[in-house]
Scaffold this motif. Structure first.
Motif, short mmCIF file in Angstrom:
data_model
loop_
_atom_site.label_atom_id
_atom_site.label_comp_id
_atom_site.label_asym_id
_atom_site.label_seq_id
_atom_site.Cartn_x
_atom_site.Cartn_y
_atom_site.Cartn_z
N HIS A 79 -23.56 -30.50 -30.75
CA HIS A 79 -24.76 -31.35 -30.70
C HIS A 79 -24.35 -32.80 -30.98
CE1 HIS A 79 -26.13 -27.26 -31.71
NE2 HIS A 79 -27.18 -27.56 -30.95
N PRO A 80 -23.63 -33.42 -30.05
CA PRO A 80 -23.06 -34.75 -30.32
C PRO A 80 -24.09 -35.86 -30.48
CG PRO A 80 -22.76 -34.15 -28.01
CD PRO A 80 -23.26 -32.92 -28.71
N ASP A 81 -25.34 -35.61 -30.08
CA ASP A 81 -26.38 -36.62 -30.26
C ASP A 81 -27.11 -36.49 -31.58
OD1 ASP A 81 -25.86 -37.73 -27.75
OD2 ASP A 81 -27.21 -36.31 -26.75
N GLN A 82 -26.85 -35.42 -32.31
CA GLN A 82 -27.52 -35.23 -33.61
C GLN A 82 -26.90 -36.14 -34.65
OE1 GLN A 82 -27.69 -31.18 -35.28
NE2 GLN A 82 -27.58 -32.10 -37.32
N VAL A 83 -27.74 -36.87 -35.36
CA VAL A 83 -27.24 -37.76 -36.41
C VAL A 83 -26.72 -36.94 -37.58
CG1 VAL A 83 -29.49 -38.01 -37.54
CG2 VAL A 83 -27.78 -39.83 -37.75
N ILE A 84 -25.64 -37.42 -38.18
CA ILE A 84 -25.03 -36.74 -39.32
C ILE A 84 -24.93 -37.71 -40.50
CG2 ILE A 84 -23.69 -35.15 -37.88
CD1 ILE A 84 -21.22 -36.95 -38.42
N GLY A 85 -24.69 -37.15 -41.68
CA GLY A 85 -24.38 -37.95 -42.85
C GLY A 85 -22.92 -37.80 -43.20
N MET A 86 -22.28 -38.88 -43.61
CA MET A 86 -20.90 -38.86 -44.07
C MET A 86 -20.85 -39.44 -45.48
SD MET A 86 -18.86 -40.25 -40.68
CE MET A 86 -17.35 -40.49 -41.65
N ASP A 325 -35.23 -41.33 -43.75
CA ASP A 325 -35.61 -42.51 -42.97
C ASP A 325 -34.38 -43.20 -42.38
OD1 ASP A 325 -37.61 -44.62 -42.17
OD2 ASP A 325 -36.32 -45.84 -43.48
N LEU A 326 -33.31 -43.28 -43.16
CA LEU A 326 -32.08 -43.89 -42.64
C LEU A 326 -31.48 -43.06 -41.51
CD1 LEU A 326 -30.37 -45.06 -45.96
CD2 LEU A 326 -31.61 -46.46 -44.31
N LEU A 327 -31.52 -41.73 -41.64
CA LEU A 327 -31.05 -40.87 -40.56
C LEU A 327 -31.85 -41.11 -39.28
CD1 LEU A 327 -30.49 -37.44 -42.36
CD2 LEU A 327 -28.72 -39.02 -41.58
N ASP A 328 -33.15 -41.24 -39.41
CA ASP A 328 -33.99 -41.47 -38.23
C ASP A 328 -33.68 -42.83 -37.60
OD1 ASP A 328 -35.21 -39.03 -38.59
OD2 ASP A 328 -36.97 -39.85 -39.63
N ARG A 329 -33.43 -43.82 -38.43
CA ARG A 329 -33.08 -45.14 -37.89
C ARG A 329 -31.74 -45.11 -37.18
NH1 ARG A 329 -34.06 -49.18 -42.87
NH2 ARG A 329 -33.01 -50.62 -41.43
N ALA A 330 -30.79 -44.37 -37.73
CA ALA A 330 -29.47 -44.27 -37.11
C ALA A 330 -29.52 -43.51 -35.79
CB ALA A 330 -28.49 -43.59 -38.06
#
Length: 332
Positions: A79-86, A325-330
């Motif tokens: 799922h390369p379009d899914q935002v992730i956290g690092m 919210d930051l994930l959604d913005r990214a």
């Protein structure tokens, strides 16, 4: 109510390894168990600050009903379009090189001149730092791509100690790091003389030279904390005191002292020792007014509500909502 969703986080550090290989998550879990056991037997600090912050963030997300997965490389690649956290230490940039848009933090953010080189293999849309004043060091380079993201305080880990039996009046938390030979007499020793003149007892905890159990015992036995530090990106020690119901008087000159950060910071930058703080927590002082500010703080001690502030401003649920919210913005 926040809708349940899958959140993929990637962490690499001393406790957990981001291993992009078959059975990598299982091997990382075994490593964590072995490291924790080893350090526990030797009575060493179990977890680094970054990992504690990461775990608190995860707990907040799960408390909101999120389905959190850690270091699932296969899913991210599918799922390369899914935002992730690092998150984590500097090696995470080499270990987690995925096409997915990402939010980084909590963890090590390279200085602006090194950032492009270190993060070249990642698709990081937003970097986070623990507080707004610290973000401003990176704003000339990153603009709105750097955002404040506090580490949540888990109230259940810090019970209210305000009514516990008291054995001393003041806990002095000594985190004076730069120009110590010059500043300790000007700040710490001057404060100790004032406390002695007023007939108040105290204990001193020096940063890096005490165990967690000693910190908890000092808080339990004290009526207030005086926090001595040049500046803090967040300041977990004073916030843990607040969570325990202990009001804080903090030395806060507003001056950036760290020589490496002074080199890259905007000249007008105002640093803070207590970036999360209001009138419920206690007071601040500068050297020019130390004794007067202490006397006012001590006279008003019963009126502060520090635990209420932490419950409102630094909760894991609030942190998790900010992170979502930051994930959604990214992802946008």
């Amino acid at each position: 109510m926040t809708a349940r969703r899958r959140i993929d986080l990637f962490y690499h550090g001393y406790e957990v390894k981001a291993l992009d290989r078959p059975f990598g998550q299982g091997l990382s879990s075994l490593y964590l168990a072995a490291r924790t056991g080893y350090r526990s037997l030797r009575r060493r600090q179990l977890y680094t600050g970054f990992y504690t912050a990461f775990c608190n963030l995860r707990s907040g997300l799960e408390a909101l009903g999120m389905e959190v997965h850690v270091n699932d490389f296969a899913h991210a690649r599918r799922h390369p379009d899914q935002v992730i956290g690092m998150a984590g230490f500097s090696d995470v940039y080499n270990r987690v090189q995925l096409p997915n848009p990402a939010v980084f933090g909590p963890g090590f953010v390279p200085y602006p001149e090194d950032l492009d080189r270190v993060t070249a293999g990642c698709n990081i849309r937003i970097f986070t730092q623990p507080s707004e004043w610290y973000c401003r060091i990176w704003r000339p380079k990153l603009g709105d791509r750097v955002q404040p993201m506090f580490v949540p305080i888990m109230l259940q880990d810090w019970p209210d100690l305000s009514a516990a039996p008291k054995t001393h009046d003041v806990v002095i938390y000594d985190k004076i790091r730069w120009h110590r030979e010059e500043r300790a007499p000007l700040v710490l020793e001057r404060l100790q003389r004032h406390l002695a003149a007023r007939g108040l007892s105290h204990v001193v905890l020096r940063y890096g030279a005490h165990r967690l159990a000693e910190f908890r015992a000092a808080l339990s036995g004290g009526r207030a904390m005086v926090f001595l530090c040049e500046h803090e990106t967040q300041g977990l020690a004073y916030q843990e005191a607040l969570a325990s119901g202990i009001p804080v008087l903090a030395w806060d000159e507003g001056e950036l002292v760290d020589p490496q950060e002074r080199r890259i910071a905007p000249p007008e930058l105002k640093a803070s020792t207590v970036p999360y703080f209001d009138g419920r927590c206690g007071e601040t002082f500068t050297l020019a007014e130390m004794e007067q500010r202490f006397d006012g703080f001590w006279a008003g001690l019963s009126g502060y509500k520090p635990r209420d502030y932490v419950a409102e401003a630094l909760s894991p649920e609030r942190s998790a909502r900010l992170y979502l919210d930051l994930l959604d913005r990214a992802a946008g």
